[in-house]
Design a protein around this motif. Sequence first.
Motif, PDB file in Angstrom:
ATOM      1  N   ILE A   1       2.388  -6.530   3.882  1.00  0.00           N
ATOM      2  CA  ILE A   1       3.853  -6.505   3.580  1.00  0.00           C
ATOM      3  C   ILE A   1       4.122  -4.934   3.576  1.00  0.00           C
ATOM      4  O   ILE A   1       3.580  -4.041   3.345  1.00  0.00           O
ATOM      5  CB  ILE A   1       3.953  -6.909   2.035  1.00  0.00           C
ATOM      6  N   LEU A   2       5.407  -5.009   4.493  1.00  0.00           N
ATOM      7  CA  LEU A   2       5.966  -3.521   4.622  1.00  0.00           C
ATOM      8  C   LEU A   2       6.921  -2.927   3.665  1.00  0.00           C
ATOM      9  O   LEU A   2       7.775  -4.064   2.967  1.00  0.00           O
ATOM     10  CB  LEU A   2       6.393  -3.544   6.239  1.00  0.00           C
ATOM     11  N   ASP A   3       7.154  -1.624   3.923  1.00  0.00           N
ATOM     12  CA  ASP A   3       8.289  -1.159   3.009  1.00  0.00           C
ATOM     13  C   ASP A   3       8.665  -1.447   1.493  1.00  0.00           C
ATOM     14  O   ASP A   3       9.044  -2.154   1.072  1.00  0.00           O
ATOM     15  CB  ASP A   3       9.590  -1.419   3.697  1.00  0.00           C
ATOM     16  N   TRP A   4       7.753  -0.541   0.651  1.00  0.00           N
ATOM     17  CA  TRP A   4       7.760  -0.612  -0.604  1.00  0.00           C
ATOM     18  C   TRP A   4       8.688   0.224  -1.533  1.00  0.00           C
ATOM     19  O   TRP A   4       8.639   0.624  -2.536  1.00  0.00           O
ATOM     20  CB  TRP A   4       6.195  -0.746  -1.012  1.00  0.00           C
ATOM     21  N   THR A   5       9.785   0.849  -0.520  1.00  0.00           N
ATOM     22  CA  THR A   5      10.759   1.856  -1.191  1.00  0.00           C
ATOM     23  C   THR A   5      11.591   1.118  -2.350  1.00  0.00           C
ATOM     24  O   THR A   5      12.040   2.015  -3.177  1.00  0.00           O
ATOM     25  CB  THR A   5      11.432   2.462  -0.179  1.00  0.00           C
ATOM     26  N   ALA A   6      11.686   0.070  -2.275  1.00  0.00           N
ATOM     27  CA  ALA A   6      12.737  -0.640  -3.363  1.00  0.00           C
ATOM     28  C   ALA A   6      11.962  -1.032  -4.562  1.00  0.00           C
ATOM     29  O   ALA A   6      12.904  -2.120  -5.305  1.00  0.00           O
ATOM     30  CB  ALA A   6      13.598  -1.619  -2.391  1.00  0.00           C
ATOM     31  N   ALA A   7      10.781  -1.253  -4.574  1.00  0.00           N
ATOM     32  CA  ALA A   7       9.836  -1.792  -5.766  1.00  0.00           C
ATOM     33  C   ALA A   7      10.550  -1.419  -7.201  1.00  0.00           C
ATOM     34  O   ALA A   7      11.022  -0.204  -7.257  1.00  0.00           O
ATOM     35  CB  ALA A   7       8.436  -1.161  -5.611  1.00  0.00           C
ATOM     36  N   ALA A   8      10.543  -2.062  -7.743  1.00  0.00           N
ATOM     37  CA  ALA A   8      10.965  -2.132  -9.252  1.00  0.00           C
ATOM     38  C   ALA A   8      10.192  -3.047 -10.109  1.00  0.00           C
ATOM     39  O   ALA A   8       9.459  -3.950  -9.958  1.00  0.00           O
ATOM     40  CB  ALA A   8      12.588  -2.636  -9.349  1.00  0.00           C
ATOM     41  N   LEU A   9      10.570  -2.463 -11.505  1.00  0.00           N
ATOM     42  CA  LEU A   9       9.808  -3.490 -12.546  1.00  0.00           C
ATOM     43  C   LEU A   9      11.151  -4.382 -13.019  1.00  0.00           C
ATOM     44  O   LEU A   9      12.155  -3.891 -13.381  1.00  0.00           O
ATOM     45  CB  LEU A   9       9.472  -2.554 -13.775  1.00  0.00           C
ATOM     46  N   GLY A  10      10.960  -5.736 -12.741  1.00  0.00           N
ATOM     47  CA  GLY A  10      11.963  -6.555 -13.058  1.00  0.00           C
ATOM     48  C   GLY A  10      11.623  -7.977 -12.785  1.00  0.00           C
ATOM     49  O   GLY A  10      10.524  -8.266 -13.274  1.00  0.00           O
ATOM     50  N   ASP A  11      12.725  -8.789 -12.631  1.00  0.00           N
ATOM     51  CA  ASP A  11      12.675  -9.970 -12.573  1.00  0.00           C
ATOM     52  C   ASP A  11      11.831 -10.738 -11.438  1.00  0.00           C
ATOM     53  O   ASP A  11      12.184 -10.331 -10.231  1.00  0.00           O
ATOM     54  CB  ASP A  11      14.120 -10.686 -12.392  1.00  0.00           C
TER      55      ASP A  11
ATOM     56  N   GLN B   1       1.637   1.843 -15.383  1.00  0.00           N
ATOM     57  CA  GLN B   1       1.086   2.754 -14.490  1.00  0.00           C
ATOM     58  C   GLN B   1       2.149   3.046 -13.383  1.00  0.00           C
ATOM     59  O   GLN B   1       2.443   4.111 -12.758  1.00  0.00           O
ATOM     60  CB  GLN B   1      -0.035   1.979 -13.615  1.00  0.00           C
ATOM     61  N   ALA B   2       3.026   1.787 -13.126  1.00  0.00           N
ATOM     62  CA  ALA B   2       3.996   1.844 -12.113  1.00  0.00           C
ATOM     63  C   ALA B   2       5.014   2.837 -12.685  1.00  0.00           C
ATOM     64  O   ALA B   2       5.673   3.644 -12.046  1.00  0.00           O
ATOM     65  CB  ALA B   2       4.611   0.561 -11.982  1.00  0.00           C
ATOM     66  N   GLU B   3       5.396   2.492 -13.828  1.00  0.00           N
ATOM     67  CA  GLU B   3       6.594   3.209 -14.645  1.00  0.00           C
ATOM     68  C   GLU B   3       6.098   5.180 -14.508  1.00  0.00           C
ATOM     69  O   GLU B   3       7.006   5.923 -14.220  1.00  0.00           O
ATOM     70  CB  GLU B   3       6.661   3.103 -15.912  1.00  0.00           C
ATOM     71  N   ALA B   4       4.587   5.181 -14.521  1.00  0.00           N
ATOM     72  CA  ALA B   4       4.299   6.637 -14.599  1.00  0.00           C
ATOM     73  C   ALA B   4       4.621   7.228 -13.247  1.00  0.00           C
ATOM     74  O   ALA B   4       4.681   8.326 -12.883  1.00  0.00           O
ATOM     75  CB  ALA B   4       2.696   6.823 -14.853  1.00  0.00           C
ATOM     76  N   LEU B   5       4.618   6.144 -12.103  1.00  0.00           N
ATOM     77  CA  LEU B   5       5.073   6.957 -10.917  1.00  0.00           C
ATOM     78  C   LEU B   5       6.378   6.831 -10.635  1.00  0.00           C
ATOM     79  O   LEU B   5       6.848   7.506  -9.358  1.00  0.00           O
ATOM     80  CB  LEU B   5       4.238   5.915  -9.643  1.00  0.00           C
ATOM     81  N   GLY B   6       7.273   6.624 -11.437  1.00  0.00           N
ATOM     82  CA  GLY B   6       8.793   6.743 -11.295  1.00  0.00           C
ATOM     83  C   GLY B   6       9.473   5.318 -10.749  1.00  0.00           C
ATOM     84  O   GLY B   6      10.687   5.526 -10.328  1.00  0.00           O
ATOM     85  N   VAL B   7       8.753   4.210 -10.835  1.00  0.00           N
ATOM     86  CA  VAL B   7       9.401   2.957 -10.462  1.00  0.00           C
ATOM     87  C   VAL B   7      10.216   2.469 -11.546  1.00  0.00           C
ATOM     88  O   VAL B   7       9.773   2.554 -12.913  1.00  0.00           O
ATOM     89  CB  VAL B   7       8.212   1.907 -10.267  1.00  0.00           C
ATOM     90  N   PRO B   8      11.313   2.288 -10.948  1.00  0.00           N
ATOM     91  CA  PRO B   8      12.792   2.009 -12.098  1.00  0.00           C
ATOM     92  C   PRO B   8      12.368   0.867 -12.533  1.00  0.00           C
ATOM     93  O   PRO B   8      11.771  -0.352 -12.043  1.00  0.00           O
ATOM     94  CB  PRO B   8      13.784   2.285 -11.096  1.00  0.00           C
ATOM     95  N   ARG B   9      13.057   0.406 -13.727  1.00  0.00           N
ATOM     96  CA  ARG B   9      13.153  -0.906 -14.420  1.00  0.00           C
ATOM     97  C   ARG B   9      14.403  -1.288 -13.972  1.00  0.00           C
ATOM     98  O   ARG B   9      15.639  -0.653 -13.964  1.00  0.00           O
ATOM     99  CB  ARG B   9      13.105  -0.880 -15.874  1.00  0.00           C
TER     100      ARG B   9
END
Length: 311
Positions: free
Chosen positions: A214-224, A134-142
Amino acid sequence: MTQAPTPTADTVRRLVRSLLKEGDDGTGGPEVRPVTEDREHTWWIGGRHVLRLAPDREASVRRRRELRLRDVVRPHVPVAVPTSVAHGDWAPGLAYTLDTRVPGGTADEYDVSAVGEADLAGLLSGLRAVPARQAEALGVPRVAPRSLEALRRMAVHAAERLAAADEFDAARLHQLTPSGAAQLAAQPATAVLTHHGLTGAHVVVSADGRVRGILDWTAAALGDPAEDIAGLAVAVGSPAAVRAATLAGYGARPCLRGLWLARCDTVIRLTDHLEGRTTGSLPLLRTQLRRVWEPILLERVTDFPEDEPEP
């Protein structure tokens, strides 16, 4: 490439009047002011809203993705995620979002209580529950896990320069050996949605120590997931961060990995600032260094089973 315009109070005031329909009667509308002097693209709008202006097209992509991601994250976490009341472009190709203000101070102003640590545990658990697809479908990077050994080597050199400036005891870095860094390498198949930008300024805390948002979710990523544990160590201190991560179900390995990511990062950041490579608040950098070097009992753990379960 065209130079992006610099927002002014008049620019912000005109945009806000068109969005909130306030001030058209000659009253002037809500007060507008930059959040801080060095953040000319983030503005308080009265006491209820914050306006965030993307400075370039890359940031605009992240802003637009954030709008969709916040809606996905909100049902999973026990703390507030800002809600946008308006969004669009403030200049050609440059996005803005006008958000409701999450009431409270920051983790740099208020200490987090035991109940607040439970709030942070709920945040970590909730992020892990967001489906990766679901996150990847939004363009969230790995994002690939960082090498703790490479970071350790950089931090050792930085610590020596801090020691020469009488800012830090470089021997403290000797606690993390090359073999220890290898033991704390990220485990395969542990990628989860991470905020990836947790700082004291992004953790909203009330006077009673509860974590309210929690503010500012612009750097969200799939990762560690250790990256968010590291961020919390910087924001609220190592003991509170590790207790929250443990309460969220994380074992010793990711907790200690997050601790050492934070320790190496803060040593390097303070060195970069003192040597003129970066700007920012020197007192805050020193405070962050102190927070992440607060001792925790978990540091006595030296061996990890190869099949240590992750939640």
